[in-house]
Design a protein around this motif. Structure first.
Motif: not given
Length: 747
Positions: A650-659, A690-698, A716-726
Motif C-alpha cells: 500500500h503506497g507509500e511502500s519501500v522494500v529492500l532485498y540483499y542480493l 532501484f538497483a544500488d540506489d540507481r533507478e532502473v525501472f518506472s 548483474t552485480g547488484v548488491q541491493v534491490l529496492k522496490l518502491v510504490v508511490t
C-alpha cells in the motif's frame, strides 16, 4: 555515574565529564558567553500557522499585537526568514534538528501515520546540545511528533527536553479544550472538558511557562514555547477585543487568537523583567508556515491580508507559504540598534546552530544549518548557499489550490539562492519523474516579491542551476549520518550488516573542550557471538582541543543471525583523562542484519528482506494488502488476473532485498490491485525499481484501466534491490502488488 539513555542513541557520562559539562566555559565556543557571565537564557516562541502579514510589525492593520510589535521595535525583525516547510510537522522537524526537508526525518504531515511523523534516535535536537552544557530545557505546548508513549525515541523527554507539558501528537494539538494532556510521560486528565469548553489548554501552557522561568531563574534555561495559536479551529475563550467589529465570527475569533498570543508573549517578557533576567535572555518568535484558511465560520485570510505582499498560503511553496515572521529580542545581548530590520535570507534549519552558538554548545557535523548569530548581533553571513523546500500533501484548501493553479496535490519543490527563487511542480504526486516532466517557474524576488512574473524562459541557465540543486538536495529517507552525542562520541554503522559477512564500523572521539584529552582509548562492544576486530589504532596519547580521533572496526555477525527481525546494538566507548580526571562516555547504535545473498532462483515473497515499510499495515506475502492492515488481504489480482505469489503493498511502500551481486534478473507483473480497483475509480500508483540506489525501472502512473506492466530487468552485480510504490493520486485506494516477483541467481 550520570546516565542519559535515548533508545538507539545512549551515552553514559562519567562523573568527571558531567562536572565539566555543567560548566559552560568547558566548551570552546562557550568562552565568549562565559566571559560575560552565565550563558544566555533562551525563550523560543513558535506560533502555529501565523502568516507573514499577521503582526503589526509586518504591516497588519486590523489585528492588535502591541507586545510583539514592541519586541520588533526594540530588537531585530527579519524580513527573509523561512520556515522548514509549508506545513507543521516537517517545518518543526527542520527547526529542531537543523536539517532541511530534503534530509529531515519528518517530511510530510502524519495524515494518520504516527510512525511517519516520528523523530528517530539519530535525530539530535537543539534541546539535547543545550542540555549537555548545563541548560534546563522545557518544551511546553505542541510537540507534534510520534506516539503518546513515554520512553520511546520520538518523545520530547528523549529528544533533549528535561520537561514537557502539552500535546504529543500532531492531531491532538488541534483540540484547544482537551480531555487530557501530558506532563512528561504522564497523562493529566481534564474531565471538565468532556462535552464542554472549560479548561483552555493555551492558558495552562502559559502558566507552566511562567512557572518554569521562575523556578529556573538561577541557571541557564531553554524554553521552547508552542501555544498552538492561531491554528484552526478558532477556539478562544473570548473574541475580545473584536466582539463589536462588523466581521464574521471566524474572522473575529482568528484575530482574538493572535492577540491572545501577543498577550502571552507580553507576559513572558514581563516575567523576565520582574526577575531581572531580561538582560541575559534572548527571546525569539516565529511562525511555522504560512497562514491557514481552515476553521469555518466564514474565516478569510485575505480579509486580514494575512500573507502581506507575498503570494501563497499554508501548503504553498510560493513565498506566502514558507516565508514567516521572525523576531529576536534581547536588550543587551544582541547589540543592534533598536528596530533593526534584517533582509538576509536564513531558514529554520539555521536556528539549531544559532542557539548552540549563543549557548556555547557543540553541534554535529551533519547539520544543513549554519549559525545566524552574526545576523542577530549586527553582522552578515557570507557564502550562504541555496535554501531548499518540498511539499507533498494530501490536503486541499481552496486558496492554496488556486494559488498553485489546481496543482496543490502535486509534488512540488522550491529553492532560493540570492534573489532568485525557483518553484517546480511534478505532473502528479510522483517525485521520481524525469526533470523534463516538471513545470519550472523562476522569479526575481528583489523586484517581484509577489512572484507574479515567471522568468524561466528568459533565464534558462538560472532555472537549470536551481533545478540541479533541488535534485541533489533530496536524499531518500533515511538520511544516513553518524549517531552523535554532545559528549563528543560518534559511531557510524553501515545501513546493514550481512549475516556471516563483514562490515566496517567507525567510532570517533572529538574534543569540544578548551584543554587536551590525554590517554584516550576507543573500544567497541557487540552482541554475544559477534566478532569485532580493530583495523586501526585504538589508543591516542593526546586529543588537542577542536580535534578528533577515530578507530575503524571489522564487525561480523554470526551466520545464523535472524535477519530483518531485531536491531542489534553496537556500543562505542571512550576513556580519557581531562584536567587530570578520568572520564568515560559511551554511545550505542543499532544495526540491521540482512540475510545472506540468495543461493537459488526463487520468489521474493519466500525470501527474507532487509527492511519493509508500507503505507498501511505490513507488506503482505502472497496476498494483497487488506482493509484491516494485516493478514486479511485477498488473493493478488490485477485487472482480473490472479497470482498465487507476490508482495501486497500500500503506497507509500519501500522494500529492500540483499542480493550480494549474485543475481542475474528480476521479473514481476505490477499494477493497482483489484482490491482498490473494485472499490474506487480514483486509485493510482507508480512502481519503481532501484538497483544500488540507481533507478532502473518506472511504470508510469497505473490505474484500474491499465496494467499489469511487466518488469524484466538485468541485475548483474547488484548488491541491493529496492522496490518502491508511490501513491500517485493522494487517495486511500492505492493497494498495489508486485505479482510473481521472481529473481534468477547467476549460474
Amino acid at each position: 555515574m550520570t546516565k542519559h539513555i535515548t533508545s538507539r542513541r545512549q551515552f553514559l557520562v562519567g562523573a568527571g565529564t558531567a562536572a565539566t559539562v555543567a560548566a559552560a566555559g568547558a566548551w570552546p565556543t562557550a568562552a565568549r558567553a562565559a566571559s560575560e557571565g552565565r550563558p544566555p537564557n533562551i525563550v523560543f516562541v513558535l506560533a502555529d500557522d501565523l502568516g507573514f502579514g499577521e503582526l503589526g510589525a509586518y504591516g497588519q492593520q486590523k489585528i492588535l499585537t502591541p507586545h510583539i510589535d514592541s519586541l520588533a521595535a526594540e530588537g531585530v525583525r527579519f524580513t527573509d526568514c523561512y520556515a522548514g516547510g509549508p506545513v507543521c510537522a516537517p517545518s518543526r522537524c527542520s527547526l529542531l534538528t537543523g536539517l532541511h526537508i530534503g534530509h529531515g526525518t519528518v517530511r510530510e504531515n502524519p495524515d494518520g501515520d504516527l510512525a511517519r511523523a516520528s523523530l528517530k534516535p539519530e535525530d539530535v535536537t537543539f534541546g539535547e546540545v543545550l542540555r549537555a552544557v548545563g541548560y534546563r530545557t522545557a518544551c511546553i505546548g505542541k510537540w507534534g511528533f510520534g506516539f503518546e508513549e513515554p520512553n520511546q525515541p520520538s518523545h520530547p523527554n528523549e529528544r533533549g527536553f528535561d520537561e514537557f507539558f502539552g500535546y504529543i501528537t500532531h492531531t491532538h494539538a488541534h483540540d484547544y479544550y482537551p480531555t487530557y494532556l501530558f506532563n512528561d510521560g504522564d497523562r493529566v486528565l481534564y474531565p471538565e472538558n468532556e462535552g464542554a469548553n472549560v479548561t483552555y489548554a493555551p492558558d495552562l501552557f502559559m502558566a507552566r511557562a511562567l512557572e518554569f522561568i521562575e523556578r529556573n531563574r538561577d541557571q541557564p534555561f531553554l524554553l521552547f514555547f508552542n501555544p498552538t495559536l492561531p491554528h484552526s479551529p478558532h477556539d478562544v475563550p473570548s473574541d475580545a477585543p473584536y466582539g463589536d467589529m462588523p466581521w464574521t465570527a471566524g474572522n473575529k475569533r482568528h484575530a482574538a487568537q493572535i492577540t491572545l498570543l501577543d498577550t502571552y508573549v507580553g507576559r513572558l517578557v514581563e516575567r523576565l523583567r520582574e526577575l531581572g533576567l531580561d538582560d541575559n535572555t534572548i527571546v525569539m518568535l516565529a511562525g511555522d508556515n504560512g497562514p491557514h484558511e481552515e476553521g469555518g465560520n466564514k474565516y478569510d485570510p485575505d480579509f486580514f491580508d494575512a500573507n502581506g505582499p507575498l503570494r501563497g498560503y499554508k501548503r504553498n511553496l510560493y513565498e506566502g507559504g514558507i516565508r514567516v515572521p521572525m523576531i529576536a529580542w534581547s536588550p543587551r545581548l544582541l547589540r543592534r540598534s533598536a528596530g533593526t530590520v534584517c533582509d538576509q535570507p536564513w531558514a529554520f534549519w539555521d536556528v539549531f546552530p544559532t542557539l548552540a552558538d549563543f549557548a556555547g554548545a557543540p553541534v554535529p557535523g551533519h547539520l544543513d544549518g549554519r549559525s545566524a548569530r552574526a545576523l542577530l548581533v549586527g553582522g552578515r553571513r557570507e557564502n550562504v548557499g541555496p535554501l531548499y523546500f518540498y511539499r507533498r500533501d494530501k490536503s486541499q484548501t481552496s486558496h492554496a489550490n488556486a494559488t498553485d493553479g489546481g496543482r496543490m496535490r502535486n509534488t512540488c519543490e522550491a529553492a532560493r539562492y540570492g534573489d532568485w527563487k525557483a518553484v517546480r511542480f511534478a505532473p502528479g504526486r510522483d517525485r521520481y519523474v524525469d526533470d523534463a516532466q516538471w513545470d519550472v517557474e523562476l522569479y526575481n524576488l528583489a523586484t517581484d516579491v509577489g512572484e507574479t512574473t515567471n522568468l524561466a524562459a528568459r533565464h534558462p541557465e538560472v532555472a537549470a542551476a536551481l533545478v540541479g540543486f533541488m535534485r541533489d538536495a533530496w536524499v531518500e529517507a533515511p538520511y544516513e549520518r553518524p549517531t552523535w552525542s554532545p559528549e563528543g562520541l560518534a559511531i557510524d554503522v553501515p545501513p546493514f550488516l550481512v549475516a556471516g559477512g563483514s562490515g566496517q564500523v567507525v567510532t570517533e572521539l572529538s574534543n569540544h573542550h578548551d584543554d587536551a584529552f590525554v590517554h584516550a582509548r576507543l573500544s567497541l562492544e557487540a552482541p554475544t557471538g559477534w566478532t569485532v576486530t580493530p583495523i586501526s589504532p585504538l589508543a591516542f596519547s593526546t586529543v588537542p582541543p577542536g580535534r578528533s580521533v577515530r578507530s575503524v572496526w571489522k564487525v561480523v555477525p554470526p551466520p545464523d543471525s535472524e535477519p530483518g527481525v531485531d536491531l542489534h546494538a553496537l556500543v562505542a566507548r571512550a576513556t580519557y583523562q581531562y584536567l587530570g580526571r578520568p572520564n568515560s562516555t559511551a554511545l550505542a547504535d543499532l544495526v540491521t542484519v540482512a540475510p545472506p545473498a540468495p543461493g537459488a532462483d526463487g520468489y521474493l515473497s519466500d525470501l527474507a528482506w532487509i527492511s519493509a515499510s508500507n503505507g498501511w499495515g505490513p507488506v503482505e506475502r502472497d496476498m494483497s494488502n487488506g482493509e484491516q492492515g494485516a493478514g486479511d488481504g485477498a488473493q493478488i489480482s490485477i485487472r482480473g488476473t490472479t497470482y498465487a505469489k507476490g508482495l501486497g503493498v500500500h503506497g507509500e511502500s519501500v522494500v529492500l532485498y540483499y542480493l550480494g551481486g549474485m543475481c542475474d534478473r528480476f521479473t514481476a507483473d505490477v499494477g493497482l490491485d483489484d482490491w482498490s480497483a473494485l472499490r474506487s475509480n480514483a486509485g493510482s500508483v507508480a512502481f519503481y525499481v532501484f538497483a544500488d540506489d540507481r533507478e532502473v525501472f518506472s511504470s508510469g502512473v497505473l490505474t484500474k484501466k491499465n496494467g499489469p506492466v511487466r518488469v524484466n530487468l538485468p541485475l548483474t552485480g547488484v548488491q541491493v534491490l529496492k522496490l518502491v510504490v508511490t501513491n500517485a493520486a493522494g487517495t486511500a485506494f492505492d493497494h498495489a502488488s508486485w505479482a510473481d516477483a521472481y529473481i534468477y541467481v547467476r549460474k
